[in-house]
Design an enzyme around this catalytic site. Structure first.
Site, PDB file in Angstrom:
ATOM      1  N   ASP A   1     -73.781  55.436 -56.455  1.00 20.36           N
ATOM      2  CA  ASP A   1     -74.502  56.686 -56.587  1.00 20.36           C
ATOM      3  C   ASP A   1     -75.969  56.473 -56.215  1.00 20.36           C
ATOM      4  O   ASP A   1     -76.597  55.498 -56.663  1.00 20.36           O
ATOM      5  CB  ASP A   1     -74.386  57.172 -58.036  1.00 20.36           C
ATOM      6  CG  ASP A   1     -75.160  58.436 -58.308  1.00 20.36           C
ATOM      7  OD1 ASP A   1     -74.840  59.456 -57.683  1.00 20.36           O
ATOM      8  OD2 ASP A   1     -76.078  58.394 -59.149  1.00 20.36           O
TER       9      ASP A   1
ATOM     10  N   GLU B   1     -73.750  55.941 -51.332  1.00 19.89           N
ATOM     11  CA  GLU B   1     -74.228  57.309 -51.168  1.00 19.89           C
ATOM     12  C   GLU B   1     -75.657  57.123 -50.659  1.00 19.89           C
ATOM     13  O   GLU B   1     -76.560  56.794 -51.441  1.00 19.89           O
ATOM     14  CB  GLU B   1     -74.217  58.074 -52.488  1.00 19.89           C
ATOM     15  CG  GLU B   1     -74.679  59.505 -52.334  1.00 19.89           C
ATOM     16  CD  GLU B   1     -74.813  60.239 -53.665  1.00 19.89           C
ATOM     17  OE1 GLU B   1     -74.471  61.433 -53.720  1.00 19.89           O
ATOM     18  OE2 GLU B   1     -75.266  59.625 -54.643  1.00 19.89           O
TER      19      GLU B   1
END
Length: 739
Positions: free
Chosen positions: A319, A356
Site C-alpha cells: 500500500d 501501489e
C-alpha cells in the site's frame, strides 16, 4: 545478537533461562518488561546494549503469556515517552486483549505441521490475481458452515477453494490481515475500518478474521488457523498474497493520536519529521514510517521475512509503496535501499513484490519508476480501459464521437512498454479495471457518479474520477436493453483485462456482478453492501462462465502472456510478435491511430517460443455501439481463424478463413486462434509496443487527496500522451506490418 547486526534478534527468543524480549530504542533512557502474572504484574528491568537494544528475560514468558513494555527517555520531536504507558512490542507475533479491550503482546506457540506442502511458485506469466477481503469473501457463502463464514478457515473451506479453482485464478490477494484497529474518528462516529489499512502490528495476524473457536483459544490458535488456510490453498495450487501497510501505523497524528508502540519507544526514529521536527505526512493518515532509518528499514524487512517464511506467504502488495522509497530528504528514490533490499534479500527469494506506486506527497505518482524485480499496479491501464469501453461510448452517444483514437488503448493492450523499462518487460505491470477502492465492475457500468452518503461524510469521500458510464439510467434498471448493454460492457472490460500483456488482477465479486449500490469507497462498511453476494441469477452464472473461459483462453495461449518485450530486428524468446490491423484487414494509416472515428482494431499476437509450443491468437476489438463488417487479416501462413470467445451473445462462425468478412455487433471483443504453420515464420519479431497514436495532452500528475483520510485510496495521473505515442509513419505503410 550479531556484533555487526544490532537488529538480528528483536522480539521474543526462547533460551535456556527463559524467553528474552528485545526491543530497540535509540532515545530511551529506561525500559521495563511487564508480564501478566495475575493477580499482580511482574516487572523485569531491561538492560540496554551499545546499539540501543533493550533486553529482559524471564521463564514466565511461555506460549499464551501476555506482556508489554514501558519506556522513558529524552524528549524530542516525535517522541511521546511515558513511563506508565503500556506499549506493544513491535515484533510481537501474537496479540491478546485485556478486559478493557487494550492490546497486549502475547507469546505464541509457532509449531505447525505443513504436511510437506510447499509454495506453488506459479510462473508470473501464468499468474491471475484475485483480490479479496477475508471476511467479505465468505461472510454470505451458503456452502461454508456458519461458524467459519468470514474467517481464515472459511476462505480455505473446500467450497471456497472449489469456486476459486472453477474460475482458474492462481492467487488470492488478501486485503490487510496484519492486526489493525479503527481510527479514533471512526470510533467516534460508531463505524469501523472494514478494509483494515490501519496497522497495529506488522507481525500478528488480525484475530477477528479467525473463527470464533480460534479467537477464544488465543493468539496461538489464530496463527495456526491462518497457517492452515495457507496450507490448504497451497495444496490446491493457489498462492496467497497479502496487502501490507508499512507506510503508516495506527498511531495516527502526533496531535492526539494514540500511543501504542513505536511512538512511545522512539517516534523520532520511526516516523518522518522535517528539519524543524514537524511531522511529514505523505500518506494522508497522520504519520509516515521513516524507512530511511535503520530501525524502520529493518522492521519492514523482518516483517516480510516472517510472513514469507514462517507463514509461507507467496507475495505482497505494498500500500502506498512510494512512501517506502522516500529518503531522509523525503524525496522518492527508485534506488532506495529498502526497495532494493525487498527484491534482493535471500530470505525473500521468489516472493512476488507488487507496488501501489504512489502516495499523496509531492512527487508521489511513480508508476513505472520502481526498480527491476518489482511489479506495479498499472493505473494507466485501468484508466484507458475504462475510457475506451465506457466514457468514449458515452461521449459518442452525446457528441457523435469519442475524444481520442486507438493509440493509447493499443499500447495498454500490448504491455505498456511506454511505462515500463524494456528490461522489466510487460509483467512489471499488474493490470486491473477495478480494485477494492472505487466502483465494483457492475457499478462502473451502472452509475455515472458516486453515492457514498452512507459513509457519513456528505458524499465528499471517494474519488470523483470514476470514468464510468451508467448506460442511460443511474443505478438499478428493469430496462432489458440497458441491462444487456451493461453486461456486454462488463464482458468487454473483463476480456480486455484477461487478453492484455501483463499480470491481470480481478476483484472478488466482479465475476458475478457484485454491486455496492454506487458506493465507491466502502472502507467503513462491514455489511452486505461490501460482502460478496453468493446468490446467482442466470446472467451472473453466465458471467462467471465467461471469466472462467477467458482465464482458460489466457492459460492455453502463451501469445497472450509474453514475459519480455521484443526488440525490433531481433528474435526475443518469450516475447510476442504483434501485428496490428484495421477493420478491413490492413494496417492503419498513421493518421488513423489518432482518428476518433476509427473504433475497430485487430491485433495478431504470435509467441516466440522458449518453454511452450508456438502459438498465435487474433483479438478483434470493436469499440462502437453500431455493427460493422470486419475482414480477418491475411497474414503470412495463417489460413483459418477459430473462435475461442466473444462478448457478443449472438453466434459467430466457429471457423473462418483468412480474408473472410465477419459481421461484428458492437461494442465487442472476439478472440480467435490463428491457425497455419506450426512454427513461427518471422525470423525477427518486432518490438511488442503498439504504434500508439496521438491523443489529447496529458493531464497533470494528480493524487486524490480528498478521499485519502485514514484509508487506502486511488491515485491517477491521466494518460501520458507523449509517452504513449510512437512514430507510426514508418510502421504502418504495409498491411499487417509489425509495430
Amino acid at each position: 545478537m550479531s556484533d555487526t547486526d544490532p537488529f538480528s534478534d528483536l522480539g521474543a527468543r526462547r533460551g535456556p533461562d527463559g524467553t528474552t524480549i528485545s526491543v530497540w530504542s535509540g532515545s530511551a533512557t529506561r525500559m521495563e518488561l511487564v508480564i501478566d502474572d495475575a493477580p499482580h504484574d511482574r516487572v523485569v528491568p531491561m538492560v540496554r546494549d551499545e546499539h540501543g537494544v533493550w533486553r529482559g528475560t524471564d521463564p514466565l514468558l511461555v506460549p499464551g503469556r501476555r506482556y508489554w513494555v514501558r519506556a522513558d527517555g529524552v524528549d524530542a520531536p516525535g517522541n511521546r515517552f511515558d513511563p506508565e504507558q503500556n506499549l506493544i512490542d513491535p515484533y510481537s507475533r501474537g496479540l491478546g486483549r485485556t478486559g478493557r479491550g487494550d492490546y497486549r503482546s502475547t507469546i505464541i506457540d509457532e509449531t505447525f505441521d505443513w504436511g510437506g506442502v510447499s509454495k506453488p511458485k506459479t510462473p508470473l506469466d501464468r499468474t491471475v490475481i484475485y483480490e479479496a477481503h477475508v471476511r467479505g469473501l465468505t461472510r454470505l457463502a451458503p456452502l461454508v458452515p456458519d461458524e467459519l463464514r468470514g474467517s481464515y478457515a472459511g476462505l480455505a473451506h473446500e467450497s471456497t477453494i472449489a469456486y476459486l479453482k472453477r474460475l482458474g485464478v492462481t492467487a488470492v490477494q488478501l486485503l490487510p490481515v496484519h492486526q489493525h484497529v479503527d481510527e479514533q474518528r471512526l470510533v467516534a462516529q460508531g463505524i469501523e475500518n472494514y478494509w483494515g489499512y490501519n496497522t497495529l502490528s506488522f507481525f500478528a495476524p488480525h484475530a477477528a478474521y479467525a473463527s470464533r473457536d480460534a479467537q477464544l483459544s488465543g493468539a496461538s490458535a489464530v496463527t495456526r488457523e491462518f497457517k492452515g488456510m495457507v496450507r490448504l490453498l497451497h495444496e490446491a495450487g493457489i498462492e496467497v498474497y497479502l496487502d501490507v501497510v508499512y507506510n503508516h501505523t495506527a498511531e495516527e497524528g502526533e496531535d492526539g493520536g494514540p500511543v501504542t508502540s513505536l511512538r512511545g519507544l522512539d517516534g523520532s526514529a520511526y516516523y518522518r519529521h522535517d528539519a524543524d521536527g514537524r511531522p511529514v505526512d505523505v500518506t494522508g493518515c497522520g504519520n509516515s514510517l521513516d524507512t530511511s532509518t535503520p530501525a524502520a528499514h529493518r522492521l519492514v524487512l523482518d516483517s516480510l521475512r516472517y510472513w514469507a517464511n514462517e507463514m509461507q506467504i507467496d507475495g505482497f502488495r505494498f500500500d502506498l509503496a512510494a512512501t517506502l522509497g522516500r529518503g531522509a530528504n523525503h524525496v522518492f528514490d527508485p534506488q532506495h535501499p529498502l526497495l532494493t533490499d525487498i527484491v534482493t534479500d535471500p530470505g525473500l527469494a521468489d516472493v512476488k513484490m507488487i507496488a501501489e506506486p504512489w502516495d499523496v506527497g509531492m512527487g508521489g505518482w511513480q508508476t513505472g519508476a520502481f526498480p527491476d524485480g518489482w511489479l506495479e499496479w498499472n493505473d494507466r491501464f485501468r484508466n484507458r480501459a475504462r475510457d475506451f469501453w465506457l466514457t468514449d461510448v458515452a461521449a459518442a452517444r452525446s457528441n457523435g464521437l469519442p475524444p481520442t483514437g486507438l493509440g493509447s488503448f493499443a499500447s495498454k493492450l500490448s504491455g505498456s512498454s511506454n511505462i515500463y523499462a524494456h528490461d522489466r518487460g510487460p509483467l512489471a505491470g499488474v493490470n486491473f479495471v477495478t480494485a477494492h477502492d472505487g466502483f465494483t465492475l457492475n457499478d462502473l457500468v451502472s452509475y455515472d457518479a458516486k453515492h457514498n452518503l452512507s459513509n457519513g461524510e456528505d458524499n465528499r469521500d471517494g474519488t470523483d474520477d470514476n470514468r464510468s458510464f451508467n448506460h442511460g439510467v443511474e443505478g438499478p434498471s428493469d430496462n432489458p436493453w440497458v441491462g444487456d448493454t451493461r453486461r456486454r460492457s462488463m464482458r468487454n472490460l473483463l476480456a480486455t483485462l484477461l487478453t492484455s500483456s501483463g499480470v491481470p488482477m480481478l476483484t472478488a465479486g466482479d465475476e458475478r456482478g457484485r454491486t455496492q449500490r454506487g458506493n465507491n469507497n466502502g472502507y467503513c462498511t462491514d455489511s452486505e453492501l461490501t460482502w460478496v453476494d453468493w446468490s446467482t441469477s442466470p446472467w451472473q452464472e453466465a458471467l462467471i462462465d465467461d471469466v472462467a473461459r477467458l482465464i482458460q483462453v489466457r492459460a492455453e495461449n502463451p501469445a497472450l502472456r509474453p514475459i519480455r518485450f521484443g526488440v525490433d530486428g531481433a528474435c526475443t524468446l518469450s516475447a510476442n510478435d504483434i501485428h496490428w490491423f484495421g477493420r478491413l484487414g490492413g494496417a492503419l494509416a498513421p493518421d488513423e491511430w489518432n482518428d476518433p472515428r476509427i473504433r475497430t482494431l485487430q491485433y495478431l499476437a504470435s509467441s516466440t517460443p522458449e518453454h511452450e509450443e508456438f502459438n498465435r491468437v487474433l483479438v478483434v476489438v470493436h469499440g462502437a455501439e453500431t455493427s460493422t463488417s470486419v475482414t480477418l487479416p491475411r497474414h503470412l501462413d495463417v489460413t483459418t481463424y477459430t473462435a475461442l470467445w466473444s462478448s457478443d451473445d449472438s453466434s459467430l462462425p466457429d471457423t473462418c478463413a483468412a480474408g473472410d468478412e465477419v459481421l461484428v455487433s458492437g461494442p465487442t471483443v472476439v478472440v480467435f486462434s490463428a491457425d497455419g504453420s506450426q512454427e513461427p515464420v518471422d525470423p525477427a519479431p518486432a518490438e511488442q509496443e503498439a504504434p500508439a497514436g496521438h491523443e489529447t495532452p496529458a493531464e497533470h500528475e494528480t493524487v486524490d487527496e480528498e478521499a485519502r483520510v485514514g484509508r487506502d485510496d486511488d491515485a491517477s495521473d491521466g494518460d501520458d500522451a507523449a509517452s504513449d505515442t510512437a512514430a507510426v509513419s514508418d510502421t504502418a505503410a504495409e498491411p499487417g506490418q509489425s509495430a
